[in-house]
Design an enzyme around this catalytic site. Structure first.
Site, PDB file in Angstrom:
ATOM      1  N   ALA A 241       0.829  -1.211   0.000  1.00  0.00           N
ATOM      2  CA  ALA A 241       0.000   0.000   0.000  1.00  0.00           C
ATOM      3  C   ALA A 241       0.869   1.270   0.000  1.00  0.00           C
ATOM      4  O   ALA A 241       1.961   1.254   0.583  1.00  0.00           O
ATOM      5  CB  ALA A 241      -0.891  -0.010   1.244  1.00  0.00           C
ATOM      6  N   PRO A 242       0.440   2.321  -0.663  1.00  0.00           N
ATOM      7  CA  PRO A 242      -0.839   2.495  -1.377  1.00  0.00           C
ATOM      8  C   PRO A 242      -0.871   1.917  -2.789  1.00  0.00           C
ATOM      9  O   PRO A 242      -1.903   1.973  -3.444  1.00  0.00           O
ATOM     10  CB  PRO A 242      -1.006   4.015  -1.409  1.00  0.00           C
ATOM     11  CG  PRO A 242       0.401   4.535  -1.418  1.00  0.00           C
ATOM     12  CD  PRO A 242       1.220   3.568  -0.602  1.00  0.00           C
ATOM     13  N   GLY A 243       0.250   1.382  -3.280  1.00  0.00           N
ATOM     14  CA  GLY A 243       0.144   0.644  -4.532  1.00  0.00           C
ATOM     15  C   GLY A 243       1.060   1.066  -5.656  1.00  0.00           C
ATOM     16  O   GLY A 243       0.850   0.668  -6.802  1.00  0.00           O
ATOM     17  N   GLY A 244       2.096   1.848  -5.346  1.00  0.00           N
ATOM     18  CA  GLY A 244       3.021   2.290  -6.406  1.00  0.00           C
ATOM     19  C   GLY A 244       3.635   1.104  -7.151  1.00  0.00           C
ATOM     20  O   GLY A 244       3.674   1.085  -8.389  1.00  0.00           O
ATOM     21  N   LYS A 325      15.006  -1.938   4.534  1.00  0.00           N
ATOM     22  CA  LYS A 325      15.192  -0.664   5.262  1.00  0.00           C
ATOM     23  C   LYS A 325      16.368  -0.810   6.222  1.00  0.00           C
ATOM     24  O   LYS A 325      16.485  -1.847   6.901  1.00  0.00           O
ATOM     25  CB  LYS A 325      13.932  -0.313   6.071  1.00  0.00           C
ATOM     26  CG  LYS A 325      12.613  -0.528   5.339  1.00  0.00           C
ATOM     27  CD  LYS A 325      12.372   0.458   4.228  1.00  0.00           C
ATOM     28  CE  LYS A 325      11.166   0.040   3.400  1.00  0.00           C
ATOM     29  NZ  LYS A 325      11.066   0.668   2.104  1.00  0.00           N
TER      30      LYS A 325
HETATM   31  C1  LIG Z   1       7.056   1.981   2.030  1.00  0.00           C
HETATM   32  S1  LIG Z   1       5.404   1.436   2.184  1.00  0.00           S
HETATM   33  C2  LIG Z   1       5.178   0.530   0.708  1.00  0.00           C
HETATM   34  C3  LIG Z   1       4.970   1.375  -0.496  1.00  0.00           C
HETATM   35  C4  LIG Z   1       4.549   0.557  -1.696  1.00  0.00           C
HETATM   36  N1  LIG Z   1       5.629  -0.289  -2.181  1.00  0.00           N
HETATM   37  C5  LIG Z   1       4.089   1.412  -2.842  1.00  0.00           C
HETATM   38  O1  LIG Z   1       4.697   1.358  -3.888  1.00  0.00           O
HETATM   39  O2  LIG Z   1       3.100   2.131  -2.678  1.00  0.00           O
HETATM   40  C6  LIG Z   1       5.532   0.208   3.399  1.00  0.00           C
HETATM   41  C7  LIG Z   1       4.292  -0.616   3.617  1.00  0.00           C
HETATM   42  O3  LIG Z   1       4.627  -1.731   4.438  1.00  0.00           O
HETATM   43  C8  LIG Z   1       3.425  -2.107   5.058  1.00  0.00           C
HETATM   44  N2  LIG Z   1       3.699  -3.077   6.120  1.00  0.00           N
HETATM   45  C9  LIG Z   1       4.329  -2.919   7.281  1.00  0.00           C
HETATM   46  N3  LIG Z   1       4.305  -4.056   7.971  1.00  0.00           N
HETATM   47  C10 LIG Z   1       3.634  -4.967   7.241  1.00  0.00           C
HETATM   48  C11 LIG Z   1       3.289  -6.333   7.413  1.00  0.00           C
HETATM   49  N4  LIG Z   1       3.632  -7.002   8.523  1.00  0.00           N
HETATM   50  N5  LIG Z   1       2.616  -6.950   6.433  1.00  0.00           N
HETATM   51  C12 LIG Z   1       2.274  -6.298   5.303  1.00  0.00           C
HETATM   52  N6  LIG Z   1       2.583  -4.994   5.087  1.00  0.00           N
HETATM   53  C13 LIG Z   1       3.241  -4.350   6.047  1.00  0.00           C
HETATM   54  C14 LIG Z   1       2.842  -0.784   5.549  1.00  0.00           C
HETATM   55  O4  LIG Z   1       1.448  -0.917   5.804  1.00  0.00           O
HETATM   56  C15 LIG Z   1       3.155   0.122   4.360  1.00  0.00           C
HETATM   57  O5  LIG Z   1       2.037   0.238   3.523  1.00  0.00           O
END
Ligand SMILES: C[S@@+](CC[C@H](N)C(=O)[O-])C[C@H]1O[C@@H](n2cnc3c(N)ncnc32)[C@H](O)[C@@H]1O
Length: 370
Positions: A241-244, A325
């Site tokens: 999320a959000p879906g990039g 990260k």
């Molecule tokens: C950097 S954002 C991802 C952005 C995404 N790649 C995009 O392109 O929009 C990190 C995401 O990791 C998710 N996240 C954190 N812990 C998680 C878990 N245990 N399972 C699934 N998602 C998780 C968060 O909800 C957040 O949406």
């Protein structure tokens, strides 16, 4: 007659060795830590034959330590610039790009003379990605114009893009401006280059588009990996999320299982090729094995590595592209543990790189061992 007992010294050689400490990621032994020396007060250009690297500003300590661990005798030259011995096949994670210095030039003409004569090349004039380096953008353009004009006058062939140089097996001519009147000059075969972008700055923004940084990270990661999912491939996107990333994968024709408790953009949530699982990635199991595993989860690196290792062990995906990260100070020991965990899990050809769009993070790619 009673046999004489071997002396204490000899006995050690036949005693069974003590049980080896389990090589768990937390316990994995890493080379001795190496600290970054103080920043030099003035720039001393390196000797010809030295390898010069550039990194993201602020990551000199990581690159320096990595080069020291590779026994390449690093020297800190200035912000974002470190030199070392030639690296052989090594590909330092924190280097954006690097080349072998053939000459130190004090004018565009001297740089022109130090570049390969008569051979096809794509000229790349750049400065380190620092405030001082970026203030030299006009000087870079001026050097580029003059060197290109001298090459044209001499009738030397130029290649239009780095990709064309890669296809033709041609050079990337390197001119790195360390000051307005001093440049390091060298060359690297496009096919051997650490990056095809000048100074490793692989800007992914397309004209007229405002993509998220996340989307640009994925574009750059796939360009670096050299393979992309295509029509019909099944991709799993952990932390989506959000879906990039999901959007980019769908645009490439893939079907995406998007895993994140947070919401996806509405158009993606209702997209025919996207299935959204609002669960934690640690609890998710795919309905069937997928082709690709993508992961951009904001989570602790060693736990993410263990999760990715589980995917290889369970044969749930064949190819991996993941962002890791690294908010902690001790990034290199953590990365050594991440690599170890991935390889133990069954990922092979593990590559790691801090790409241009990566901040306090790096990108990992790998294939599952068959
Ligand atoms: C950097 S954002 C991802 C952005 C995404 N790649 C995009 O392109 O929009 C990190 C995401 O990791 C998710 N996240 C954190 N812990 C998680 C878990 N245990 N399972 C699934 N998602 C998780 C968060 O909800 C957040 O949406």
């Amino acid at each position: 007659m009673r046999q004489r007992r071997p002396a204490q010294k000899d006995r050690r050689s036949w005693k069974p060795l003590p049980a080896k400490r389990p090589n768990t990621p937390e316990r994995l032994e890493v080379p001795k830590r190496v600290r970054l020396p103080p920043m030099p007060t003035h720039v001393v250009p390196p000797e010809p034959g030295t390898w010069v690297w550039t990194c993201r500003a602020g990551f000199e300590a990581q690159l320096f330590e990595e080069l020291a661990w590779l026994e390449l005798r690093p020297t800190l030259v200035s912000h974002a610039i470190i030199t070392s011995l030639p690296p052989g096949d090594a590909r330092p994670t924190f280097a954006r790009t690097g080349f072998c210095v053939d000459a130190v030039a004090e004018s565009p003409r001297a740089a022109f003379e130090a570049l390969p004569q008569g051979e096809a090349l794509k000229l790349q004039v750049w400065s380190p990605d620092t405030d001082a380096g970026n203030a030299r953008a006009a000087a870079c353009s001026a050097w580029d114009d003059t060197i290109s004009a001298l090459r044209a006058e001499a009738g030397f062939p130029d290649v239009a893009t780095p990709w064309k140089a890669w296809e033709a097996g041609a050079w990337l001519g390197q001119v790195c401006l360390l000051g307005d009147r001093v440049a390091l000059v060298g060359k690297v075969r496009a096919r051997d280059a650490h990056s095809l972008s000048a100074g490793g700055r692989a800007r992914m923004k397309r004209t007229g588009e405002a993509p998220s940084r996340a989307a640009m990270k994925l574009d750059e990661a796939l360009e670096w990996y050299g393979v992309s999912p295509g029509t019909g491939d099944v991709c799993v996107d952990l932390g989506s999320a959000p879906g990039g990333w999901t959007r980019r994968l769908v645009e490439r024709g893939a079907r995406v299982w998007s895993v994140d408790p947070a919401k996806l953009a509405p158009d993606l949530a209702s997209h025919g090729k996207v299935r959204h699982f609002t669960t934690s990635a640690f609890e998710f199991a795919p309905p069937e094995p997928a082709d690709w595993l993508f992961c951009d989860m904001a989570w602790r690196p060693l736990e993410v590595a263990q999760l990715l290792a589980k995917w290889a062990r369970n044969r749930w995906a064949t190819q991996l592209v993941s962002n890791i990260k690294l908010p902690m100070k001790d990034k290199l020991p953590t990365l050594a543990r991440v690599r170890h965990t991935l390889e133990e899990g069954g990922w092979t050809r593990v590559q790691m790189r801090q790409l241009y769009h990566d901040r306090d993070e790096i990108t990992v790619s790998a294939r599952r061992r068959v």
